[in-house]
Design a protein around this motif. Structure first.
Motif, PDB file in Angstrom:
ATOM      1  N   ASP A  20      51.077  92.282 131.358  1.00 43.14           N
ATOM      2  CA  ASP A  20      50.896  91.406 132.524  1.00 43.14           C
ATOM      3  C   ASP A  20      51.596  92.026 133.736  1.00 43.14           C
ATOM      4  OD1 ASP A  20      50.858  89.349 134.418  1.00 43.14           O
ATOM      5  OD2 ASP A  20      51.290  87.797 132.933  1.00 43.14           O
ATOM      6  N   ARG A  21      50.852  92.317 134.774  1.00 41.73           N
ATOM      7  CA  ARG A  21      51.437  92.904 135.990  1.00 41.73           C
ATOM      8  C   ARG A  21      51.738  91.845 137.042  1.00 41.73           C
ATOM      9  NH1 ARG A  21      47.343  97.847 135.881  1.00 41.73           N
ATOM     10  NH2 ARG A  21      48.442  99.084 134.348  1.00 41.73           N
ATOM     11  N   GLN A  22      51.131  90.699 136.902  1.00 42.13           N
ATOM     12  CA  GLN A  22      51.368  89.600 137.830  1.00 42.13           C
ATOM     13  C   GLN A  22      52.736  88.976 137.547  1.00 42.13           C
ATOM     14  OE1 GLN A  22      49.216  89.501 140.160  1.00 42.13           O
ATOM     15  NE2 GLN A  22      49.640  87.590 141.166  1.00 42.13           N
ATOM     16  N   LEU A  23      52.983  88.704 136.273  1.00 42.16           N
ATOM     17  CA  LEU A  23      54.243  88.102 135.825  1.00 42.16           C
ATOM     18  C   LEU A  23      54.781  88.935 134.654  1.00 42.16           C
ATOM     19  CD1 LEU A  23      52.887  84.460 135.816  1.00 42.16           C
ATOM     20  CD2 LEU A  23      54.706  85.283 137.318  1.00 42.16           C
ATOM     21  N   PRO A  24      55.296  90.133 134.932  1.00 40.93           N
ATOM     22  CA  PRO A  24      55.763  90.991 133.840  1.00 40.93           C
ATOM     23  C   PRO A  24      56.832  90.292 132.994  1.00 40.93           C
ATOM     24  CG  PRO A  24      55.775  92.169 135.937  1.00 40.93           C
ATOM     25  CD  PRO A  24      55.495  90.732 136.245  1.00 40.93           C
ATOM     26  N   PRO A  25      56.621  90.182 131.683  1.00 37.93           N
ATOM     27  CA  PRO A  25      57.572  89.466 130.837  1.00 37.93           C
ATOM     28  C   PRO A  25      58.985  90.026 130.893  1.00 37.93           C
ATOM     29  CG  PRO A  25      55.609  90.061 129.582  1.00 37.93           C
ATOM     30  CD  PRO A  25      55.476  90.678 130.931  1.00 37.93           C
ATOM     31  N   ALA A  26      59.119  91.325 131.083  1.00 38.89           N
ATOM     32  CA  ALA A  26      60.457  91.928 131.105  1.00 38.89           C
ATOM     33  C   ALA A  26      61.322  91.348 132.215  1.00 38.89           C
ATOM     34  CB  ALA A  26      60.341  93.441 131.260  1.00 38.89           C
ATOM     35  N   SER A  27      60.735  91.014 133.347  1.00 38.58           N
ATOM     36  CA  SER A  27      61.537  90.472 134.449  1.00 38.58           C
ATOM     37  C   SER A  27      61.411  88.962 134.595  1.00 38.58           C
ATOM     38  CB  SER A  27      61.157  91.153 135.768  1.00 38.58           C
ATOM     39  OG  SER A  27      59.784  90.999 136.044  1.00 38.58           O
ATOM     40  N   HIS A  28      60.293  88.385 134.187  1.00 35.23           N
ATOM     41  CA  HIS A  28      60.089  86.950 134.406  1.00 35.23           C
ATOM     42  C   HIS A  28      60.466  86.085 133.207  1.00 35.23           C
ATOM     43  CE1 HIS A  28      58.008  86.976 138.352  1.00 35.23           C
ATOM     44  NE2 HIS A  28      57.715  88.215 137.994  1.00 35.23           N
ATOM     45  N   VAL A  29      60.369  86.612 131.999  1.00 36.99           N
ATOM     46  CA  VAL A  29      60.604  85.783 130.816  1.00 36.99           C
ATOM     47  C   VAL A  29      61.812  86.236 129.997  1.00 36.99           C
ATOM     48  CG1 VAL A  29      59.616  84.997 128.628  1.00 36.99           C
ATOM     49  CG2 VAL A  29      58.209  85.047 130.685  1.00 36.99           C
ATOM     50  N   ALA A  30      61.970  87.535 129.812  1.00 34.76           N
ATOM     51  CA  ALA A  30      63.063  88.040 128.971  1.00 34.76           C
ATOM     52  C   ALA A  30      64.431  87.471 129.350  1.00 34.76           C
ATOM     53  CB  ALA A  30      63.085  89.568 128.989  1.00 34.76           C
ATOM     54  N   PRO A  31      64.758  87.342 130.661  1.00 33.62           N
ATOM     55  CA  PRO A  31      66.082  86.822 131.011  1.00 33.62           C
ATOM     56  C   PRO A  31      66.316  85.361 130.633  1.00 33.62           C
ATOM     57  CG  PRO A  31      65.122  88.025 132.846  1.00 33.62           C
ATOM     58  CD  PRO A  31      64.041  87.842 131.828  1.00 33.62           C
ATOM     59  N   MET A  32      65.236  84.594 130.336  1.00 41.16           N
ATOM     60  CA  MET A  32      65.445  83.179 130.050  1.00 41.16           C
ATOM     61  C   MET A  32      65.028  82.750 128.647  1.00 41.16           C
ATOM     62  SD  MET A  32      62.045  82.064 130.056  1.00 41.16           S
ATOM     63  CE  MET A  32      62.062  80.338 130.216  1.00 41.16           C
ATOM     64  N   ARG A  33      64.352  83.603 127.904  1.00 41.94           N
ATOM     65  CA  ARG A  33      63.798  83.136 126.627  1.00 41.94           C
ATOM     66  C   ARG A  33      64.875  82.754 125.616  1.00 41.94           C
ATOM     67  NH1 ARG A  33      61.201  88.745 125.325  1.00 41.94           N
ATOM     68  NH2 ARG A  33      63.045  89.780 124.538  1.00 41.94           N
ATOM     69  N   HIS A  34      66.066  83.348 125.701  1.00 43.72           N
ATOM     70  CA  HIS A  34      67.140  82.974 124.780  1.00 43.72           C
ATOM     71  C   HIS A  34      67.653  81.555 125.048  1.00 43.72           C
ATOM     72  CE1 HIS A  34      69.503  84.245 128.258  1.00 43.72           C
ATOM     73  NE2 HIS A  34      70.503  83.557 127.746  1.00 43.72           N
ATOM     74  N   LEU A  35      67.276  80.976 126.184  1.00 38.79           N
ATOM     75  CA  LEU A  35      67.715  79.633 126.544  1.00 38.79           C
ATOM     76  C   LEU A  35      66.804  78.541 125.993  1.00 38.79           C
ATOM     77  CD1 LEU A  35      68.473  80.394 130.289  1.00 38.79           C
ATOM     78  CD2 LEU A  35      70.151  80.172 128.443  1.00 38.79           C
ATOM     79  N   LEU A  36      65.686  78.939 125.397  1.00 36.76           N
ATOM     80  CA  LEU A  36      64.734  77.949 124.902  1.00 36.76           C
ATOM     81  C   LEU A  36      65.373  77.106 123.807  1.00 36.76           C
ATOM     82  CD1 LEU A  36      61.482  80.107 124.785  1.00 36.76           C
ATOM     83  CD2 LEU A  36      62.193  78.464 126.544  1.00 36.76           C
ATOM     84  N   PRO A  37      65.023  75.825 123.756  1.00 37.90           N
ATOM     85  CA  PRO A  37      65.648  74.922 122.775  1.00 37.90           C
ATOM     86  C   PRO A  37      65.192  75.223 121.348  1.00 37.90           C
ATOM     87  CG  PRO A  37      63.868  73.822 123.926  1.00 37.90           C
ATOM     88  CD  PRO A  37      64.049  75.154 124.596  1.00 37.90           C
ATOM     89  N   GLY A  38      65.917  74.678 120.402  1.00 37.95           N
ATOM     90  CA  GLY A  38      65.542  74.804 118.998  1.00 37.95           C
ATOM     91  C   GLY A  38      64.144  74.272 118.761  1.00 37.95           C
ATOM     92  N   GLY A  39      63.436  74.906 117.860  1.00 36.82           N
ATOM     93  CA  GLY A  39      62.063  74.511 117.599  1.00 36.82           C
ATOM     94  C   GLY A  39      61.076  75.192 118.525  1.00 36.82           C
ATOM     95  N   SER A  40      61.581  75.951 119.506  1.00 34.66           N
ATOM     96  CA  SER A  40      60.722  76.668 120.433  1.00 34.66           C
ATOM     97  C   SER A  40      60.544  78.104 119.961  1.00 34.66           C
ATOM     98  CB  SER A  40      61.327  76.661 121.845  1.00 34.66           C
ATOM     99  OG  SER A  40      61.371  75.348 122.333  1.00 34.66           O
ATOM    100  N   ARG A  41      59.511  78.750 120.505  1.00 34.24           N
ATOM    101  CA  ARG A  41      59.193  80.105 120.068  1.00 34.24           C
ATOM    102  C   ARG A  41      58.576  80.889 121.207  1.00 34.24           C
ATOM    103  NH1 ARG A  41      54.436  80.689 115.974  1.00 34.24           N
ATOM    104  NH2 ARG A  41      54.101  82.883 116.249  1.00 34.24           N
ATOM    105  N   HIS A  42      58.841  82.197 121.234  1.00 35.54           N
ATOM    106  CA  HIS A  42      58.229  83.081 122.212  1.00 35.54           C
ATOM    107  C   HIS A  42      57.345  84.075 121.465  1.00 35.54           C
ATOM    108  CE1 HIS A  42      58.360  86.886 124.746  1.00 35.54           C
ATOM    109  NE2 HIS A  42      57.585  86.062 125.406  1.00 35.54           N
ATOM    110  N   LEU A  43      56.126  84.233 121.944  1.00 40.97           N
ATOM    111  CA  LEU A  43      55.177  85.171 121.352  1.00 40.97           C
ATOM    112  C   LEU A  43      54.664  86.069 122.472  1.00 40.97           C
ATOM    113  CD1 LEU A  43      53.311  86.121 119.034  1.00 40.97           C
ATOM    114  CD2 LEU A  43      51.736  84.305 119.709  1.00 40.97           C
ATOM    115  N   GLU A  44      54.860  87.386 122.318  1.00 42.52           N
ATOM    116  CA  GLU A  44      54.340  88.325 123.297  1.00 42.52           C
ATOM    117  C   GLU A  44      53.151  89.060 122.687  1.00 42.52           C
ATOM    118  OE1 GLU A  44      56.940  90.416 126.118  1.00 42.52           O
ATOM    119  OE2 GLU A  44      56.090  92.252 125.273  1.00 42.52           O
ATOM    120  N   ILE A  45      52.045  89.006 123.368  1.00 44.76           N
ATOM    121  CA  ILE A  45      50.812  89.649 122.889  1.00 44.76           C
ATOM    122  C   ILE A  45      50.656  90.988 123.566  1.00 44.76           C
ATOM    123  CG2 ILE A  45      48.301  89.447 122.820  1.00 44.76           C
ATOM    124  CD1 ILE A  45      48.738  86.371 122.821  1.00 44.76           C
TER     125      ILE A  45
END
Length: 192
Positions: A167-192
């Protein structure tokens, strides 16, 4: 996006037994960042809340399992799913993020930064959660860098966060990686 452009997803979920309601959101469907409505993040959660209210007041209400209401969204709709699940924004962080990042999302919205004011931030940063929601799916969600750590950690609604590695619009490395560890229990991150 629009209801029609994501019809393939709705059809797949419906084939598995779900009742699906898809919407076009006035002011933001179509993904056109030239429209200032794309940054008015409070409008889509209000639309979804209205759809749930309308559905539960309709003859279809008897066919709705109120214990299994979920929201699925792509891009701005992904941010909407996160807001409905209890995430809160500190929207001032988005323009700050864009000062040091040059990607599709920042370039698309930069022209609107001068139009935001204290009233805009108050509306964007308000609580947009939907207590009837039991699950949320956020696909390539926008504005992730503006979600507060406290709100993500306190979320009670499980979240499936889906991103695209290329994804070049919202690159996961800069837009998601910094916050995914904050997701609550029962949540999941899947990168395709």
């Amino acid at each position: 996006g629009s209801a029609q452009s994501l019809g393939w997803r709705a059809t797949g979920v419906a084939r598995r037994g779900a009742r699906v309601v898809a919407a076009d959101h006035p002011g933001s469907s179509g993904g056109d960042p030239e429209r200032a409505g794309m940054m008015q993040v409070w409008t889509q959660p209000a639309d979804v809340r209205h759809m749930i209210d309308t559905l539960l007041a309709s003859p279809w209400a008897t066919r709705v399992d109120r214990a299994r209401i979920a929201s699925v969204g792509f891009s701005l709709g992904g941010a909407t799913a996160m807001l409905l699940a209890g995430g809160r924004l500190d929207f001032e962080r988005f323009p700050q993020f864009c000062r040091t990042h040059d990607d599709g999302a920042c370039r698309a919205f930069a022209r609107h930064f001068e139009d935001v004011d204290a009233r805009f931030y108050a509306r964007a940063n308000a609580d947009h959660s939907e207590p009837r929601l039991r699950a949320a799916v956020a696909i390539a969600p926008g504005f992730t860098e503006a979600f507060t750590a406290e709100s993500l950690a306190a979320q009670r609604t499980p979240l499936l966060l889906i991103t695209g590695a290329r994804d070049r619009q919202l690159p996961p490395a800069s837009h998601v990686a910094p916050m995914r560890h904050l997701l609550p229990g029962g949540s999941r991150h899947l990168e395709i």
